[in-house]
Design a protein around this motif. Sequence first.
Motif, PDB file in Angstrom:
ATOM      1  N   ASP A  23      35.151   6.316 -84.202  1.00 29.72           N
ATOM      2  CA  ASP A  23      33.946   7.010 -84.081  1.00 29.72           C
ATOM      3  C   ASP A  23      33.501   6.332 -82.723  1.00 29.72           C
ATOM      4  O   ASP A  23      34.078   5.222 -82.063  1.00 29.72           O
ATOM      5  CB  ASP A  23      33.113   6.617 -85.209  1.00 29.72           C
ATOM      6  CG  ASP A  23      31.983   7.572 -85.332  1.00 29.72           C
ATOM      7  OD1 ASP A  23      31.654   8.357 -84.331  1.00 29.72           O
ATOM      8  OD2 ASP A  23      31.301   7.722 -86.289  1.00 29.72           O
ATOM      9  N   TYR A  24      32.254   6.653 -82.195  1.00 28.23           N
ATOM     10  CA  TYR A  24      31.490   6.214 -81.258  1.00 28.23           C
ATOM     11  C   TYR A  24      31.969   4.583 -81.136  1.00 28.23           C
ATOM     12  O   TYR A  24      31.501   3.796 -82.022  1.00 28.23           O
ATOM     13  CB  TYR A  24      30.029   6.802 -81.220  1.00 28.23           C
ATOM     14  CG  TYR A  24      29.150   6.536 -80.234  1.00 28.23           C
ATOM     15  CD1 TYR A  24      28.783   7.584 -79.657  1.00 28.23           C
ATOM     16  CD2 TYR A  24      28.606   5.054 -80.132  1.00 28.23           C
ATOM     17  CE1 TYR A  24      27.819   7.357 -78.493  1.00 28.23           C
ATOM     18  CE2 TYR A  24      27.598   4.952 -79.002  1.00 28.23           C
ATOM     19  CZ  TYR A  24      27.270   5.942 -78.303  1.00 28.23           C
ATOM     20  OH  TYR A  24      26.525   5.786 -77.454  1.00 28.23           O
ATOM     21  N   SER A  41      32.027   0.022 -83.780  1.00 26.32           N
ATOM     22  CA  SER A  41      31.859   1.350 -83.868  1.00 26.32           C
ATOM     23  C   SER A  41      30.840   1.806 -84.652  1.00 26.32           C
ATOM     24  O   SER A  41      30.361   1.119 -85.539  1.00 26.32           O
ATOM     25  CB  SER A  41      33.264   2.026 -84.076  1.00 26.32           C
ATOM     26  OG  SER A  41      33.418   2.182 -85.622  1.00 26.32           O
ATOM     27  N   ALA A  43      31.040   3.901 -86.984  1.00 22.19           N
ATOM     28  CA  ALA A  43      32.030   4.010 -88.211  1.00 22.19           C
ATOM     29  C   ALA A  43      31.693   2.485 -89.232  1.00 22.19           C
ATOM     30  O   ALA A  43      32.096   2.474 -90.155  1.00 22.19           O
ATOM     31  CB  ALA A  43      33.248   4.211 -88.275  1.00 22.19           C
ATOM     32  N   SER A  69      26.875   2.138 -89.173  1.00 25.95           N
ATOM     33  CA  SER A  69      27.060   1.814 -87.995  1.00 25.95           C
ATOM     34  C   SER A  69      27.025   0.036 -87.842  1.00 25.95           C
ATOM     35  O   SER A  69      26.227  -0.414 -88.169  1.00 25.95           O
ATOM     36  CB  SER A  69      26.060   2.510 -87.179  1.00 25.95           C
ATOM     37  OG  SER A  69      26.376   1.987 -85.797  1.00 25.95           O
ATOM     38  N   GLY A 345      35.284   7.202 -79.490  1.00 23.08           N
ATOM     39  CA  GLY A 345      36.140   6.336 -80.082  1.00 23.08           C
ATOM     40  C   GLY A 345      37.068   5.712 -78.995  1.00 23.08           C
ATOM     41  O   GLY A 345      37.958   4.792 -79.464  1.00 23.08           O
TER      42      GLY A 345
END
Length: 362
Positions: A23-24, A41, A43, A69, A345
Amino acid sequence: MGNKKTNKSEQTLEIHAKEMLSDYVTVVIWSPDGATLGVCSAAGEVMLVKVGAINELSLQPLQTATGKSTDCLSFSFDSQFVAAGGQDGKVRIWRVNSGELIANLDNQRVWVDKLAWSPNCNQLAFSMGRYVQVWNADDDIVEITLNFDSSSVLDLAWNPVVKYLAVSGYQGVKVWNGEDWDEDPHILSVPSVTNAVSWDTSGQYLACGNMDNTLIVNEWGNSEPWVMEGFPGKVRQLAWSNQNTLSGAPLLAASSSGNISVWEKQADENVGWEGLALEVHENVVNAIAFQPNTFLLASAAADGQVCLWYEAEQLLQILEGAEGGFSSLAWHPDGQFLVGGGCGGELLVWSKSMRAKGLGRL
């Protein structure tokens, strides 16, 4: 600008290695000794990364995806510990060498989005709503709980030289003396909200990025701050160079929306700081950082570009590789590597190019 020019060909970068998180990428940060890269991340992942030869990244997961997060990550000054905080309200501290979890501080449903180790001792400060707690790793205790009072804590930063902790939020900044936490904090008043604070590496200047579209620079011990206006929105990101210009002060970079400005202190005190606009990005700038020991500035934005600015003035190179945009970046302590985190990601590492290049895309 600056004391001496560096050959441009020494400043260009080329892709070194790439990996993907789920993820981000919320934070990328190097340990002070430069041996380890930390990354986390949206996630919930927390990883330590070793950068090897070309195309080699060795990932050590400290925490796998949790669905909540992880938003802040920091190494201790001696690179012995790494701490992470996030949406679940927990602050977790690991030993870097072994990956052992040594502390799990639960803040009872308060989102922890700011934390930082002291630059000269094993004290970790982290946000907790309207409060900041300082945890002492040597004694495994919460040393103090500081009440910011007027709002939630929006940012915090340790002075790199003396034991001061700056905490920002509604109506400005409070600076506590870590030698005597019971002392009333020094208050730097702002007529709006200060959402970003940053000390320069000498500990002399404290920059405050504000939601009323202003930037304020306080010289410690000087009661009259400098106020810079005219930004298109709130000042989101701040970065200091770790070397000085001919005026004896470092450069200060600030971002607001998709705009970057670089501020240089003038010899004439009446002039104060003069700014230069750097305009290339077409979306929000999410991170800015000076390469150590140079005036090379890197900027990462949601437009999918990392820009390198030669002497913090001239566009030198554009790096790509995160189609959904870049979220974060960090320079290696010796300037050899630049790492960028992507909104999808992506984890990209660039290294200094040995070939002379002009403006290029990687």
